[in-house]
Scaffold this motif. Structure first.
Motif, PDB file in Angstrom:
ATOM      1  N   HIS A  53      16.914  -1.181  13.942  1.00  0.00           N
ATOM      2  CA  HIS A  53      16.275  -0.477  12.826  1.00  0.00           C
ATOM      3  C   HIS A  53      17.343   0.359  12.138  1.00  0.00           C
ATOM      4  O   HIS A  53      17.903   1.291  12.732  1.00  0.00           O
ATOM      5  N   THR A  54      17.619   0.015  10.878  1.00  0.00           N
ATOM      6  CA  THR A  54      18.653   0.727  10.115  1.00  0.00           C
ATOM      7  C   THR A  54      17.988   1.519   9.010  1.00  0.00           C
ATOM      8  O   THR A  54      17.241   0.980   8.189  1.00  0.00           O
ATOM      9  N   SER A  55      18.251   2.814   9.020  1.00  0.00           N
ATOM     10  CA  SER A  55      17.727   3.681   7.956  1.00  0.00           C
ATOM     11  C   SER A  55      18.843   4.635   7.552  1.00  0.00           C
ATOM     12  O   SER A  55      19.289   5.465   8.350  1.00  0.00           O
ATOM     13  N   PHE A  56      19.292   4.498   6.299  1.00  0.00           N
ATOM     14  CA  PHE A  56      20.425   5.258   5.779  1.00  0.00           C
ATOM     15  C   PHE A  56      21.642   5.059   6.692  1.00  0.00           C
ATOM     16  O   PHE A  56      22.157   3.965   6.798  1.00  0.00           O
ATOM     17  N   GLU A  57      22.095   6.106   7.368  1.00  0.00           N
ATOM     18  CA  GLU A  57      23.270   5.966   8.218  1.00  0.00           C
ATOM     19  C   GLU A  57      22.914   5.870   9.692  1.00  0.00           C
ATOM     20  O   GLU A  57      23.806   5.794  10.535  1.00  0.00           O
ATOM     21  N   ASN A  58      21.636   5.902  10.020  1.00  0.00           N
ATOM     22  CA  ASN A  58      21.219   5.853  11.429  1.00  0.00           C
ATOM     23  C   ASN A  58      20.841   4.421  11.817  1.00  0.00           C
ATOM     24  O   ASN A  58      20.171   3.718  11.063  1.00  0.00           O
ATOM     25  N   VAL A  59      21.285   4.022  12.989  1.00  0.00           N
ATOM     26  CA  VAL A  59      20.952   2.710  13.542  1.00  0.00           C
ATOM     27  C   VAL A  59      20.297   2.936  14.898  1.00  0.00           C
ATOM     28  O   VAL A  59      20.899   3.521  15.803  1.00  0.00           O
ATOM     29  N   THR A  60      19.059   2.516  15.021  1.00  0.00           N
ATOM     30  CA  THR A  60      18.325   2.674  16.282  1.00  0.00           C
ATOM     31  C   THR A  60      17.974   1.298  16.830  1.00  0.00           C
ATOM     32  O   THR A  60      17.726   0.353  16.071  1.00  0.00           O
ATOM     33  N   LEU A  61      17.975   1.218  18.139  1.00  0.00           N
ATOM     34  CA  LEU A  61      17.638  -0.027  18.833  1.00  0.00           C
ATOM     35  C   LEU A  61      16.281   0.134  19.501  1.00  0.00           C
ATOM     36  O   LEU A  61      16.038   1.116  20.208  1.00  0.00           O
TER      37      LEU A  61
END
Length: 527
Positions: free
Chosen positions: A196-204
């Motif tokens: 999940h990519t939102s702006f500069e954050n990438v979460t798994l």
């Protein structure tokens, strides 16, 4: 007088003749009878010893991987035959066993069995944790890596299973969606990772996905067979034909087991020999992980040689080692195959024939025990968990120790009764207390050593549990019979009128005086 003298002379001659017990001929006859009765046990133990010697001798030849595979072929055939017979044996024995017991006995025996399995497994886990803290197998081995033992290829699952998903899988396997598929597939949770990519954050995000893995779903088959047996019992006369079918099927399966048992010594010899030849450097493994191996095997010896026999003696007041002496063949099979399920056929046969355990008890409790009772697995799982914690310099607190005990006891229920089946459940315990799982490759390196005593303790717990239930069932039956006899005796005085409550009238007494003819005539006239 002459006749009695001749008789005495005949008896004296029989006691002192060539066939008397004290003569060489009598001793030879007794020895031959002993060999006939224990031929299978002697062949099986000899197979283990010959296999170990053969493996030690063949190590000098540096056999290739292909040659080792060919060497293990007779042992592979034994495993295939034993696994072939597991499905009909488990289903038919549980259906016939549950149908032969009434509802009250089934509930009482089931409750005792669950309590016995739970308490012995919990005590085994506590013993293992205590030994691991005393011996400290991980101290001084913090720099030990799997590459030092040549285990680059022995990896562990990249994504270990969550504890919650493991217990949910256990419940799912209790209720299989397809009985036919349950004979060769087991439900297991896998994971799919989504970014999940939102702006500069990438979460798994790790999403659980249901999959089917190869392996018999014993838990689901056990529960279904138990419920089917209870349902057939409830049907009464309508279910008798199907009950007789399962009883006949079960007896035919035991005949097949008796045939397979004579191949066991040959298969065991090649299983043990090929496993010894397969290991590249046993000395390095034993010296590097010696404290872990010692702690695990010592826990198995204490639990299997002291704790379980004491539990059996406390319930039955009988010698537990005499009981275990009749089960040497299943123990040798467990040692060679490292599989509780593969040992089940020989265990049922020997515990009924050698120890006289009721068929209804043995065929009801042993298949369940082979699935849910894993004392030996709980011991080595707890020792391995503390070992990995010490390798990573992690001090376990009281909450983590309690979590290890509970998780090891519960996860051993779902451990597969196959070789190395308990290693995968260690990942569940490690995840539960927040330890890394990459060191499991060290456990896999010596699992072939520890797993042998693990399986022996597993099947010993099942056997002693069956012996305890058999004793308690006999005791309850005698008590019910005595109470019924007392009720009958108390009911005798009220059986006839009050004037006929004399024992001479109530019970027929052949020695009592017979009434004279005038008295009979007077009684008839009064009537």
């Amino acid at each position: 007088m002459e006749k009695s003298r001749e008789t005495n002379g005949y008896l004296d001659g029989a006691q002192t003749g060539p066939g008397a017990p004290g003569t060489p001929a009598g001793c030879a006859r007794r020895f031959a009878g002993f060999l006939r009765r224990n031929a299978l046990v002697l062949f099986t133990v000899s197979g283990v010893l010959v296999g170990a010697g053969m493996g030690a001798a063949l190590r000098e030849l540096n056999l290739s991987r292909t040659q080792i595979t060919y060497l293990a072929f007779p042992g592979e055939m034994l495993l295939r035959m034993l696994r072939m017979i597991i499905l009909p044996l488990v289903v038919c024995s549980l259906v016939s066993g549950a149908a032969s017991l009434d509802a009250s006995s089934l509930g009482r025996l089931g409750g005792i069995a669950v309590a016995y399995f739970g308490l012995t497994t919990l005590s085994a886990s506590a013993l293992a944790v205590a030994l691991a803290f005393i011996i400290k197998p991980g101290s001084g081995a913090q720099n030990l890596q799997s590459s030092d033992l040549g285990l680059e290829e022995s990896g562990t699952p990249a994504m270990p299973k969550e504890t919650v998903d493991s217990f949910l899988d256990l419940v799912r396997n209790l209720f299989p969606s397809n009985l036919v598929a349950a004979a060769f597939h087991t439900y297991a949770t896998d994971y799919k990772v989504i970014n999940h990519t939102s702006f500069e954050n990438v979460t798994l995000e790790k999403i659980p996905i249901g999959t089917e893995i190869e392996g018999m779903n014993i838990l689901g088959l056990v529960l279904f067979a138990l419920m089917l047996g209870v349902a057939l019992k409830k049907l009464g006369s309508e279910g008798e034909e199907l009950i007789r079918f399962f009883n006949s099927f079960n007896e035919a399966t035991m005949v097949l087991v008796s045939w397979i048992m004579w191949y066991v010594p040959v298969g065991i010899m090649f299983l043990v020999g090929s496993k010894i030849v397969e290991m590249k450097d046993i000395l390095v493994l034993v010296t590097s992980l010696g404290k872990y191996i010692f702690a695990s095997i010592l826990g198995h010896i204490i639990h299997g040689g002291i704790v379980l026999p004491l539990v059996y003696f406390a319930f039955t007041r009988k010698n537990p080692f005499r009981f275990l002496l009749g089960l040497l063949t299943p123990f040798a099979t467990a040692f060679a195959t490292c599989s509780s399920s593969a040992t089940l056929p020989s265990m049922i046969k020997c515990i009924e024939e050698n120890n006289g355990v009721d068929k209804r008890i043995s065929r009801f409790i042993l298949p369940i025990g082979a699935t849910v009772n894993m004392d030996g697995a709980a011991i080595f799982q707890c020792v391995a968990t503390v070992f990995i914690a010490q390798l990573n310099n992690v001090e376990l607190n009281a909450g983590q120790i309690f979590t290890i005990l509970v998780t090891a006891t519960a996860s051993s229920v779902g451990a597969a009764g196959v070789p190395a089946g308990g290693v995968l459940t260690i990942a569940i315990i490690l995840e539960a207390i927040g330890l890394p799982t990459h060191d499991l490759s060290l456990i896999l390196a010596v699992d072939w050593i520890v797993d042998r005593t693990t399986t022996v303790v597993n099947v010993e717990g099942d056997a002693l549990g069956a012996g305890i239930l058999h004793h308690l069932n006999q005791k309850a039956a005698k008590k019910d019979e005595q109470e019924l006899r007392e009720v009958k005796v108390e009911a005798i005085p009220n059986y006839k009128a009050e004037e006929e409550t004399s024992p001479l009238v109530t019970h027929q007494n052949p020695t009592a005086p017979v009434a004279s003819a005038p008295e009979l005539e007077s009684k008839e006239s009064v009537l």
